[in-house]
Design a protein around this motif. Structure first.
Motif, PDB file in Angstrom:
ATOM      1  N   UNK A 200     -33.137  11.698 -84.384  1.00 24.48           N
ATOM      2  CA  UNK A 200     -33.489  13.210 -84.748  1.00 24.48           C
ATOM      3  C   UNK A 200     -32.051  13.739 -85.273  1.00 24.48           C
ATOM      4  N   UNK A 201     -30.962  13.351 -84.675  1.00 25.68           N
ATOM      5  CA  UNK A 201     -29.611  13.884 -85.246  1.00 25.68           C
ATOM      6  C   UNK A 201     -29.382  13.468 -86.535  1.00 25.68           C
ATOM      7  N   UNK A 202     -29.928  12.335 -87.063  1.00 29.76           N
ATOM      8  CA  UNK A 202     -29.815  12.233 -88.586  1.00 29.76           C
ATOM      9  C   UNK A 202     -30.312  13.252 -89.230  1.00 29.76           C
ATOM     10  N   UNK A 203     -31.110  14.306 -88.658  1.00 34.35           N
ATOM     11  CA  UNK A 203     -32.019  15.115 -89.717  1.00 34.35           C
ATOM     12  C   UNK A 203     -30.926  16.597 -89.663  1.00 34.35           C
TER      13      UNK A 203
ATOM     14  N   UNK B 168     -24.235  14.512 -77.497  1.00 30.72           N
ATOM     15  CA  UNK B 168     -22.972  14.930 -78.022  1.00 30.72           C
ATOM     16  C   UNK B 168     -22.989  14.287 -79.348  1.00 30.72           C
ATOM     17  N   UNK B 169     -23.364  13.132 -79.315  1.00 35.41           N
ATOM     18  CA  UNK B 169     -23.194  12.291 -80.685  1.00 35.41           C
ATOM     19  C   UNK B 169     -24.453  12.544 -81.503  1.00 35.41           C
ATOM     20  N   UNK B 170     -25.397  13.271 -81.317  1.00 37.08           N
ATOM     21  CA  UNK B 170     -26.818  13.437 -82.011  1.00 37.08           C
ATOM     22  C   UNK B 170     -26.665  14.914 -82.785  1.00 37.08           C
ATOM     23  N   UNK B 171     -25.445  15.539 -82.909  1.00 41.16           N
ATOM     24  CA  UNK B 171     -25.384  16.794 -83.644  1.00 41.16           C
ATOM     25  C   UNK B 171     -24.299  16.721 -84.404  1.00 41.16           C
ATOM     26  N   UNK B 172     -24.170  17.769 -85.466  1.00 34.42           N
ATOM     27  CA  UNK B 172     -23.164  17.829 -86.321  1.00 34.42           C
ATOM     28  C   UNK B 172     -23.018  16.664 -87.223  1.00 34.42           C
ATOM     29  N   UNK B 173     -21.762  16.532 -87.591  1.00 34.17           N
ATOM     30  CA  UNK B 173     -21.272  15.487 -88.508  1.00 34.17           C
ATOM     31  C   UNK B 173     -21.616  13.948 -87.752  1.00 34.17           C
ATOM     32  N   UNK B 174     -21.204  13.899 -86.445  1.00 38.15           N
ATOM     33  CA  UNK B 174     -21.709  12.670 -85.861  1.00 38.15           C
ATOM     34  C   UNK B 174     -23.107  12.284 -85.752  1.00 38.15           C
ATOM     35  N   UNK B 175     -24.090  13.392 -85.711  1.00 36.78           N
ATOM     36  CA  UNK B 175     -25.389  13.486 -85.728  1.00 36.78           C
ATOM     37  C   UNK B 175     -25.832  12.764 -86.908  1.00 36.78           C
ATOM     38  N   UNK B 176     -25.369  13.438 -88.173  1.00 37.62           N
ATOM     39  CA  UNK B 176     -25.860  12.882 -89.154  1.00 37.62           C
ATOM     40  C   UNK B 176     -25.503  11.722 -89.942  1.00 37.62           C
ATOM     41  N   UNK B 177     -24.161  11.181 -89.211  1.00 31.33           N
ATOM     42  CA  UNK B 177     -23.623   9.949 -89.648  1.00 31.33           C
ATOM     43  C   UNK B 177     -24.744   8.846 -88.998  1.00 31.33           C
ATOM     44  N   UNK B 178     -25.098   9.123 -87.842  1.00 33.35           N
ATOM     45  CA  UNK B 178     -26.012   7.947 -87.298  1.00 33.35           C
ATOM     46  C   UNK B 178     -25.805   7.069 -86.255  1.00 33.35           C
ATOM     47  N   UNK B 179     -26.521   6.165 -85.720  1.00 31.65           N
ATOM     48  CA  UNK B 179     -26.254   5.192 -84.964  1.00 31.65           C
ATOM     49  C   UNK B 179     -26.515   3.754 -85.468  1.00 31.65           C
ATOM     50  N   UNK B 180     -25.734   2.864 -85.687  1.00 28.90           N
ATOM     51  CA  UNK B 180     -25.981   1.281 -85.984  1.00 28.90           C
ATOM     52  C   UNK B 180     -26.983   0.928 -85.332  1.00 28.90           C
TER      53      UNK B 180
END
Length: 212
Positions: A190-193, A112-124
């Motif tokens: 991958x979510x960042x893409x 859920x954290x790896x798609x859409x706007x959250x996915x693009x934001x990325x993980x610290x």
């Protein structure tokens, strides 16, 4: 190593402001949440102090009174990020009745954290591992500890599943936990893409087959 902000720093900041007759207090957690978003989106090196002051809605003097430099803001933001994410994750997996259900919920949390706007934001955590961990010992220790905690948690859930019968006894908890750790961190990369929810959530069903 402790990256948390000492209470004395916050107290000194408030007292110094009061001494000037213009008290300026701010919510440290809210300010760090905003810093997290900037660092997650841009990475450490591409983020400037100006970016941080604008995002945190603070004057540069206030930032420097609370944190001595950009790295100090970054380490405090890492702590804040991990604390919030861990709390959210444990609340989600707590709804699972068995170890296997809890593993699925954990994987779904990252999907859920790896798609859409959250996915693009990325993980610290992922961003820090890729950008800084090789060259900065403080960040390397922090990232190693964070990933180890996630791996231990997954291993614990798998062992619980073996104990309650929802996961077969032949499943190796240590190796499988490491595999799932690689999957969830890969999801964040991958979510960042820019991926859809369906593209990420289908991975959960595939990953669960290793527990069959």
């Amino acid at each position: 190593m402790s990256n948390s902000l000492p209470d004395s720093v916050i107290t000194d900041h408030i007292n110094a402001s009061r001494g000037r007759g213009r008290p300026r207090e701010f919510d440290m957690e809210q300010a760090l949440d905003k810093a997290v978003r900037v660092f997650s989106e841009r990475g450490y090196h591409a983020t400037t102090v100006c970016d941080l002051t604008q995002a945190m809605q603070l004057a540069s003097g206030s930032v420097y009174k609370a944190f001595k430099d950009k790295k100090s803001v970054f380490l405090a933001a890492l702590d804040r990020y991990k604390t919030v994410r861990d709390t959210q994750l444990r609340a989600v997996i707590g709804a699972g009745a068995t170890g296997k259900e809890q593993v699925r919920l954990a994987l779904a949390f990252y999907a859920e954290a790896s798609h859409g706007a959250g996915g693009l934001e990325g993980c610290m955590v992922v961003g820090s591992a890729a950008e800084l961990a090789t060259f900065d010992s403080d960040v390397a220790q922090w990232v190693t500890a964070a990933l180890t905690r996630n791996e231990v948690l997954l291993g614990t859930l798998i062992r619980q599943g073996r104990q309650d019968g929802s996961i077969p006894q032949h499943v190796d908890d240590a190796a499988t936990a490491r595999l799932l750790l690689c999957l969830i961190q890969g999801m964040r990369v991958v979510g960042k893409t820019g991926r859809t929810r369906d593209e990420m959530t289908v991975l959960v069903d595939i990953a669960m087959k290793v527990l069959a």
